[in-house]
Scaffold this active site. Structure first.
Site, PDB file in Angstrom:
ATOM      1  N   GLU A  99      13.415   3.577  29.254  1.00  0.00           N
ATOM      2  CA  GLU A  99      14.254   2.668  28.472  1.00  0.00           C
ATOM      3  C   GLU A  99      14.640   1.407  29.238  1.00  0.00           C
ATOM      4  OE1 GLU A  99      15.077   2.090  24.693  1.00  0.00           O
ATOM      5  OE2 GLU A  99      14.574   4.117  25.334  1.00  0.00           O
ATOM      6  N   VAL A 133       8.698   5.478  24.340  1.00  0.00           N
ATOM      7  CA  VAL A 133       8.835   4.151  24.934  1.00  0.00           C
ATOM      8  C   VAL A 133       7.469   3.525  25.149  1.00  0.00           C
ATOM      9  CG1 VAL A 133       9.584   2.891  26.993  1.00  0.00           C
ATOM     10  CG2 VAL A 133      11.078   4.635  25.994  1.00  0.00           C
ATOM     11  N   LEU A 134       6.540   4.275  25.737  1.00  0.00           N
ATOM     12  CA  LEU A 134       5.210   3.733  25.978  1.00  0.00           C
ATOM     13  C   LEU A 134       4.519   3.363  24.668  1.00  0.00           C
ATOM     14  CD1 LEU A 134       2.702   3.968  28.491  1.00  0.00           C
ATOM     15  CD2 LEU A 134       1.873   5.094  26.429  1.00  0.00           C
ATOM     16  N   ASP A 136       5.855   2.494  21.831  1.00  0.00           N
ATOM     17  CA  ASP A 136       6.475   1.285  21.283  1.00  0.00           C
ATOM     18  C   ASP A 136       5.965   0.035  21.988  1.00  0.00           C
ATOM     19  OD1 ASP A 136       7.936   2.602  19.381  1.00  0.00           O
ATOM     20  OD2 ASP A 136       9.875   2.367  20.360  1.00  0.00           O
ATOM     21  N   LYS A 169       6.946   1.299  13.256  1.00  0.00           N
ATOM     22  CA  LYS A 169       7.668   0.305  14.041  1.00  0.00           C
ATOM     23  C   LYS A 169       7.237   0.296  15.500  1.00  0.00           C
ATOM     24  CE  LYS A 169      11.930   1.568  12.848  1.00  0.00           C
ATOM     25  NZ  LYS A 169      13.392   1.485  12.654  1.00  0.00           N
ATOM     26  N   LYS A 178      19.061  -2.503  21.694  1.00  0.00           N
ATOM     27  CA  LYS A 178      17.914  -1.589  21.642  1.00  0.00           C
ATOM     28  C   LYS A 178      16.932  -2.053  20.570  1.00  0.00           C
ATOM     29  CE  LYS A 178      16.630   3.276  21.159  1.00  0.00           C
ATOM     30  NZ  LYS A 178      15.833   3.317  22.405  1.00  0.00           N
ATOM     31  N   LEU A 197       3.535  19.515  25.510  1.00  0.00           N
ATOM     32  CA  LEU A 197       4.933  19.912  25.684  1.00  0.00           C
ATOM     33  C   LEU A 197       5.099  20.996  26.739  1.00  0.00           C
ATOM     34  CD1 LEU A 197       6.073  19.966  21.942  1.00  0.00           C
ATOM     35  CD2 LEU A 197       6.029  18.045  23.544  1.00  0.00           C
ATOM     36  N   ALA A 198       4.005  21.612  27.136  1.00  0.00           N
ATOM     37  CA  ALA A 198       4.081  22.682  28.141  1.00  0.00           C
ATOM     38  C   ALA A 198       4.609  22.173  29.470  1.00  0.00           C
ATOM     39  CB  ALA A 198       2.703  23.320  28.337  1.00  0.00           C
ATOM     40  N   GLU A 211      16.003  14.665  17.056  1.00  0.00           N
ATOM     41  CA  GLU A 211      15.356  14.020  15.917  1.00  0.00           C
ATOM     42  C   GLU A 211      14.886  15.048  14.887  1.00  0.00           C
ATOM     43  OE1 GLU A 211      15.333  11.000  15.075  1.00  0.00           O
ATOM     44  OE2 GLU A 211      15.623   9.772  16.874  1.00  0.00           O
TER      45      GLU A 211
END
Length: 411
Positions: A99, A133-134, A136, A169, A178, A197-198, A211
């Protein structure tokens, strides 16, 4: 002579004799694909090599891969082996993305890599592998480079998989705000592989759970029940489906992605500013940016949802038993329900900024029970102050009972 037509009609329309004004009415169809793609880095799997290429012909063999630093450390060898096995002519641009570095400098870094690689305008989509982040950053760079360059998203975090990786977006932070700079530029294709996710740490798994909880609270009571029954185990198992959790993993991730896309599909460009997916995003942008690097995005979203749950309860929209269930699920997912910045002055400033963002009205989503929502425009400073005080009391009482709100998410 006037040849203007209804707004819904496409074409070039003129007015006056001789013609003195013109109206252009057109529309660009939008189509992008999101799908679960297990073992995306298996060389036998052609999905990544062919993703995002228009038409039915063979995929051109050139690819620029933009990879987040930690992802490169964990999966870089497998990614390079995949490219070699599939016969790709590829380059990897490694980018540290969090961020505090979500700025135009990062966008320019990606643009320079695109320029050096010399990508074709339409047939060689950039591939982004990393978290929200990457993705975006890469999305914004691709929307600007030659005004529109296709790209493919491969989210490697939970929040990327269920939220940042599935919408339209792009954006970066600007000053204290932000995502203040951004565009609408959906990826041609998003490949969802829960195997990533592991290797995700528990805090970032909890971060993504916020989320998923958002979708549950505003539109999916069954999803909430799944989180209530299995959320902590899903985090503990890194969503890998161990101990018989496979069907639950598929249901939770599938319902979260479907719920998000269902809401976005008819309003991709946000022409309608009343969006239930903005639940948890009225106060959280200010809280997140003021607290950097202390709060992750999902943690700030959870603070927002806890605050607005109490506002909804006081208005009679949420029953006390439902409020207890909601806060208990947040606690079970190791998400914070209070933070030192949850105080009237900061919350008032956050709401004022949100009103500007929503074009002069609050358009603030509040939960109605569990699984529904309503929009309000009349939240008062007094309501914010009362809700913040109650959250602080709840946080303190839970801490005395052995529950470390706000700290458990920082492992």
């Amino acid at each position: 002579m006037t040849t203007l037509a209804p707004r819904s009609t496409h074409g070039l329309f003129t007015s006056g004799e001789p013609v003195s004004s013109w109206t252009v009415s057109t529309a660009k169809p939008v189509r992008y694909e999101v799908g679960f793609t297990p073992d995306v880095l298996d060389p036998r799997n052609p999905a990544l090599a062919g993703a995002g290429v228009p038409g039915d012909g063979p995929a051109p063999p050139r690819r620029l891969l933009v990879v987040e630093t930690t992802v490169d450390e964990l999966y870089g060898d497998r990614l390079r082996a995949y490219g070699a096995a599939r016969g790709l002519d590829f380059q990897i641009h490694v980018l540290t993305a969090h961020e505090q570095l979500k700025t135009m400098d990062a966008v320019f870094s990606v643009a320079r890599a695109m320029d050096r690689f010399g990508i074709a305008r339409r047939s060689e989509p950039v591939v982004a592998l990393g978290g929200g982040v990457l993705m975006d950053i890469v999305g914004l760079a691709c929307s600007l480079y030659r005004r529109s360059t296709p790209y493919v998203r491969v989210p490697t975090t939970l929040i990327g998989l269920v939220d940042a990786g599935v919408g339209a977006k792009t954006g970066v932070n600007f000053g204290p705000h932000k995502n203040r700079l951004g565009t609408y530029h959906p990826a041609a294709q998003t490949l969802l592989d829960p195997r990533f996710l592991a290797t995700l740490d528990r805090r970032h798994l909890s971060n993504g759970m916020a989320e998923i909880l958002k979708i549950a609270l505003i539109k999916d009571r069954e999803l909430f029940a799944l989180l209530e029954a299995h959320g902590n185990r899903l985090v503990g198992e890194n969503f890998q489906g161990g101990r018989g959790l496979g069907p639950v993993v598929r249901q939770v991730l599938g319902r979260a992605v479907h719920g998000m896309l269902e809401e976005l599909q008819g309003n991709l460009w946000e022409s309608e500013l009343e969006r239930v997916v903005d639940y948890g995003h009225s106060f959280s942008p200010t809280l997140e940016m003021r607290a950097l690097p202390e709060l992750l995005h999902g943690e700030a979203v959870c603070l927002d949802m806890a605050l607005t749950t109490l506002i909804a309860e006081r208005r009679g929209l949420v029953r006390p038993v439902e409020r207890r269930r909601i806060l208990d699920v947040m606690r079970g997912l190791a998400l914070p329900v209070w933070h030192r910045l949850c105080e009237p002055g900061v919350l008032g400033e956050a709401l004022a900024d949100t009103v500007r963002h929503r074009d002069g009205s609050q358009r603030l989503p509040l939960p109605v029970g569990i699984g529904d929502a309503v929009f309000v425009d009349d939240v008062t400073p007094g309501e914010l102050a009362r809700a913040a005080r109650r959250l602080r009391v709840y946080h303190s009482a839970a801490g005395e009972a052995g529950h470390a709100f706000g700290e458990a998410g920082h492992e």
